[in-house]
Design a protein around this motif. Sequence first.
Motif, PDB file in Angstrom:
ATOM      1  N   VAL A   1      44.324  21.152  42.131  1.00 34.29           N
ATOM      2  CA  VAL A   1      45.300  20.017  42.191  1.00 34.29           C
ATOM      3  C   VAL A   1      45.988  19.897  43.535  1.00 34.29           C
ATOM      4  O   VAL A   1      46.037  18.681  44.185  1.00 34.29           O
ATOM      5  N   GLU A   2      46.074  20.921  44.240  1.00 34.73           N
ATOM      6  CA  GLU A   2      46.715  20.858  45.717  1.00 34.73           C
ATOM      7  C   GLU A   2      45.605  20.329  46.550  1.00 34.73           C
ATOM      8  O   GLU A   2      46.022  19.483  47.316  1.00 34.73           O
TER       9      GLU A   2
ATOM     10  N   LEU B   1      44.444  12.613  48.483  1.00 33.20           N
ATOM     11  CA  LEU B   1      45.020  11.559  48.042  1.00 33.20           C
ATOM     12  C   LEU B   1      46.340  11.104  48.509  1.00 33.20           C
ATOM     13  O   LEU B   1      46.594   9.627  48.588  1.00 33.20           O
ATOM     14  N   GLY B   2      47.213  11.890  48.700  1.00 36.69           N
ATOM     15  CA  GLY B   2      48.623  11.766  48.994  1.00 36.69           C
ATOM     16  C   GLY B   2      49.387  11.022  48.180  1.00 36.69           C
ATOM     17  O   GLY B   2      50.397  10.352  48.296  1.00 36.69           O
ATOM     18  N   ILE B   3      49.091  11.421  46.712  1.00 34.67           N
ATOM     19  CA  ILE B   3      49.845  10.791  45.818  1.00 34.67           C
ATOM     20  C   ILE B   3      50.392  11.892  44.942  1.00 34.67           C
ATOM     21  O   ILE B   3      50.241  13.385  45.146  1.00 34.67           O
ATOM     22  N   SER B   4      51.106  11.619  43.813  1.00 32.03           N
ATOM     23  CA  SER B   4      51.888  12.532  43.170  1.00 32.03           C
ATOM     24  C   SER B   4      51.193  13.721  42.701  1.00 32.03           C
ATOM     25  O   SER B   4      50.033  13.495  42.283  1.00 32.03           O
ATOM     26  N   ARG B   5      51.723  14.771  42.689  1.00 30.57           N
ATOM     27  CA  ARG B   5      51.054  16.175  42.124  1.00 30.57           C
ATOM     28  C   ARG B   5      50.559  15.933  40.621  1.00 30.57           C
ATOM     29  O   ARG B   5      49.669  16.407  40.051  1.00 30.57           O
TER      30      ARG B   5
ATOM     31  N   ARG C   1      37.907  15.259  40.976  1.00 34.41           N
ATOM     32  CA  ARG C   1      38.373  16.584  41.895  1.00 34.41           C
ATOM     33  C   ARG C   1      38.160  16.298  43.252  1.00 34.41           C
ATOM     34  O   ARG C   1      38.601  17.437  44.048  1.00 34.41           O
ATOM     35  N   ASP C   2      37.641  15.328  43.703  1.00 36.94           N
ATOM     36  CA  ASP C   2      37.352  15.059  44.985  1.00 36.94           C
ATOM     37  C   ASP C   2      37.684  13.631  45.392  1.00 36.94           C
ATOM     38  O   ASP C   2      37.839  12.896  44.517  1.00 36.94           O
TER      39      ASP C   2
END
Length: 567
Positions: free
Chosen positions: A15-16, A22-26, A38-39
């Motif tokens: 997740v991290e 992506l720089g979007i919400s975790r 996943r990528d």
Amino acid sequence: MEKRWKLLEAATPEVESLHQKLGISRSICKILVQRGIRDYEAARAFFRPSLDQLHDPMLMKDMDKAVSRIMKAMKSREKILVFGDYDVDGTTAVASMYQFLLQVYESDRLDFYIPHRYKEGYGVSKNGIDYAAETGVTLIISLDCGIKSTDLVAYALELGIEFIICDHHQPDPVLPPATAILNPKQLDCPYPYKELCGCGVGFKLITALSRHIGLSDEYYLCYLDLVATAIAADIVPVTGENRVLSYFGLKKVNEHPSPGIKALIDLAGLSGQPLQANSLIFVIAPRVNAAGRMDDAKIAVQLFIEKDPEKLKGFANLLHSHNDDRKEADLLITEEALAMIIADQQYTGRKSTMVFQPHWHKGVVGIVASRLIDRYYRPTIVLTQSGDIVAGSARSVAGFNLYEAIHACREHLIGYGGHFAAAGMTLEPEKVEAFRSKFEEVVSANITEEQLVPELLIDAEVQFSELKPAFHNIIRQMEPFGPENTKPLWLARNVRNNGWSRVVKETHIKFTLIQGNITFSGIGFNLAKKFPLLQKDAPVDIVFTLEENDWNGNKQLQLKVVDLRAG
């Protein structure tokens, strides 16, 4: 009805890693990881569908044989019959294939056939083959059916009729003696995506034929709205190729739908509104299905292939009327069935439900079974009578193999078929009580107490502070939603009623909730019994989807609360 809550997990390092890329919400990254994304490349393919992602149809086993046989038939001026099942998947598949062939072949050498739901039953029928023989057909293209019809395909061969089968149901070890079988679920089929619906398999054949003949892409892409309707109605996974087909099919529905789809949209009063997969499931599909449930599914195909505006309107009105009849029958039968259950004390301790009335309409018993599960949540069978035979539909609860349970009762049945979650059966009237007892015995011995409580699969926990327009915009880009790509279900803990929540129309809750210093409004359908939890001035946990409410052009995020409990 109380529900079990299950919060889905995802590996924190994955997740991290995705969050950094992506720089979007975790929270959203967690859902993507849960769904196999996943990528960066996988995320790009998911969020930016492209027609280039569709696989080469020639990768499908027997596609070369199917194309060759159809081209031979056209060259020799053979008569071709397009045959399909009576549900949405079958009728959209037939309409697509028939219209395509009309563009490249002589209309008087083409015909289509939909078996009558009650006179012929599911799939390839002897009546259909006999009709083909009587009308000089030498090639049948079956869509959304045929993979189980070994004996009937052999019978057709005896009459000089060959089959090309386009199907997506699980094949048996012994396959029909068809000239070509297009089904990605065949063990030796190298086609990369296995979850196409029947209309999707037919679409791949249309694509292959178009390219073989040298036609432009529009000759097959024009059927994408019908393919998207079939995907939505047939409850196949909205992943991979199905996601691409759905995405561009919905784009076509919204921008330039085919005349038949547009006629149904207009009748439903949805013209000018942006439609999503749910619109296809709850507006278009029921009207198409109503043709086969209440009368003759051939009407649905006629709607999709008709070009004359007045005739189109007539077919659409007929389907609309059949759907109204279906809704009325569904409501009346559900009320009767619920009254029977309430009046019979024996149902109290049972792990299954079986109800029977000879006068119930056969076309809606499956829908009624689903309604009863919504109320009682246990494996359910609804039976009616047709002539001297009792017939019924069964629906299951999550995780319980309904087909195996009915298979264990086969001594009491004339015939049966289905899969894990849904099935149908026929039996003699005098066997109903024995079947009821045996089914209850089998279910009781195999179902767990946990399986008798519905489960909410919650994607991730969020704070109200995260729920901003940018957050919602990313969720919107995850559409179209469907099986294996469901609309995210969120958990928010320790929220409080700010004093303005209230019960509306006696059964629903209009929420006004606060977490920290942030307030959200929302609606919870059929949750009024849980309103006392909000009156205790204590925190509650809620499960919800995030919606956008558009009122007079003023857009505002709100919560659609699915369940709540004490925090």
